[in-house]
Design an enzyme around this catalytic site. Structure first.
Site, short mmCIF file in Angstrom:
data_model
loop_
_atom_site.label_atom_id
_atom_site.label_comp_id
_atom_site.label_asym_id
_atom_site.label_seq_id
_atom_site.Cartn_x
_atom_site.Cartn_y
_atom_site.Cartn_z
N HIS A 70 -7.98 -5.64 -3.62
CA HIS A 70 -6.99 -6.10 -2.79
C HIS A 70 -7.12 -7.85 -2.79
O HIS A 70 -8.24 -8.12 -2.98
CB HIS A 70 -7.18 -5.67 -1.43
N GLU A 72 -7.35 -10.02 -0.36
CA GLU A 72 -8.37 -10.24 0.63
C GLU A 72 -9.64 -10.23 0.14
O GLU A 72 -10.68 -11.12 0.15
CB GLU A 72 -8.20 -9.82 1.91
N CYS A 100 -5.41 -4.55 5.28
CA CYS A 100 -5.59 -3.25 5.65
C CYS A 100 -6.87 -2.92 6.28
O CYS A 100 -7.82 -3.93 6.38
CB CYS A 100 -5.41 -2.26 4.33
N CYS A 103 -9.75 -4.27 4.08
CA CYS A 103 -9.77 -6.11 4.15
C CYS A 103 -10.30 -6.41 5.13
O CYS A 103 -10.94 -7.43 5.17
CB CYS A 103 -8.34 -6.43 3.51
#
Length: 175
Positions: A70, A72, A100, A103
């Site tokens: 992801h 991040e 999420c 993250c």
């Protein structure tokens, strides 16, 4: 320097973001939009350290076949690798979308001080990125969770053997 008040509905408190922070947040959104054109997910992130160093990340889940890639997480990984540290105390994470649970947990482990995001989880869900199941997972009683997670004692070795080894290892790096 001017600041913008941001209403954080999750925390139910007001936060402020500086003009520089607005630029970093806009950069995260721009990275996300550009990443779509490069066969990545529509997510971007920027980590800014306490001393002003800037590290970008974009979502590369499908490109790398890595469900943890992801935006991040990639920004945090890049910052940590380039700074040769796992501790980003004092850093701020700017994300194109609400992080999420993975993250957010990564931000906590990296000791990020603050997180600002543009779109929220509902905006992401409208675009087909619905993380509700992940948020719900932690709110569901353990015995009713969709993926069972259970402690099991291994045969022939103490379940605490790694921690005992850690405690006695003089060269360990505390974190």
């Amino acid at each position: 320097m001017t600041t913008t008040t941001v209403h954080d509905t999750a925390q139910r408190e007001d936060r402020t973001i500086t003009d520089a922070g607005q630029l970093h947040l806009a950069r995260a959104v721009q990275l996300a939009a550009q990443n779509v054109l490069e066969n990545g997910g529509p997510f971007g992130a920027v980590v800014v350290t306490a001393d002003g160093q800037i590290f970008d990340g974009v979502n590369r889940v499908t490109d790398s076949n890595d469900p943890t890639a992801h935006a991040e997480v990639t920004a945090i990984r890049t910052a940590c690798r380039q700074l040769n540290t796992f501790d980003l105390t004092g850093a701020v994470l700017y994300s194109s979308c609400e992080p999420c649970p993975m993250c957010l947990a990564s931000s906590l482990w990296a000791r990020i001080d603050r997180v600002y995001f543009a779109a929220d989880r509902h905006d992401a869900a409208e675009a087909g990125f619905d993380d509700a199941a992940f948020y719900d997972y932690f709110d569901t009683p353990v015995e009713q969770r969709s993926m069972p997670v259970a402690a099991v004692a291994p045969t022939g070795i103490s379940r605490k053997a790694p921690f005992e080894q850690w405690a006695s290892f003089a060269q360990r790096v505390e974190y």
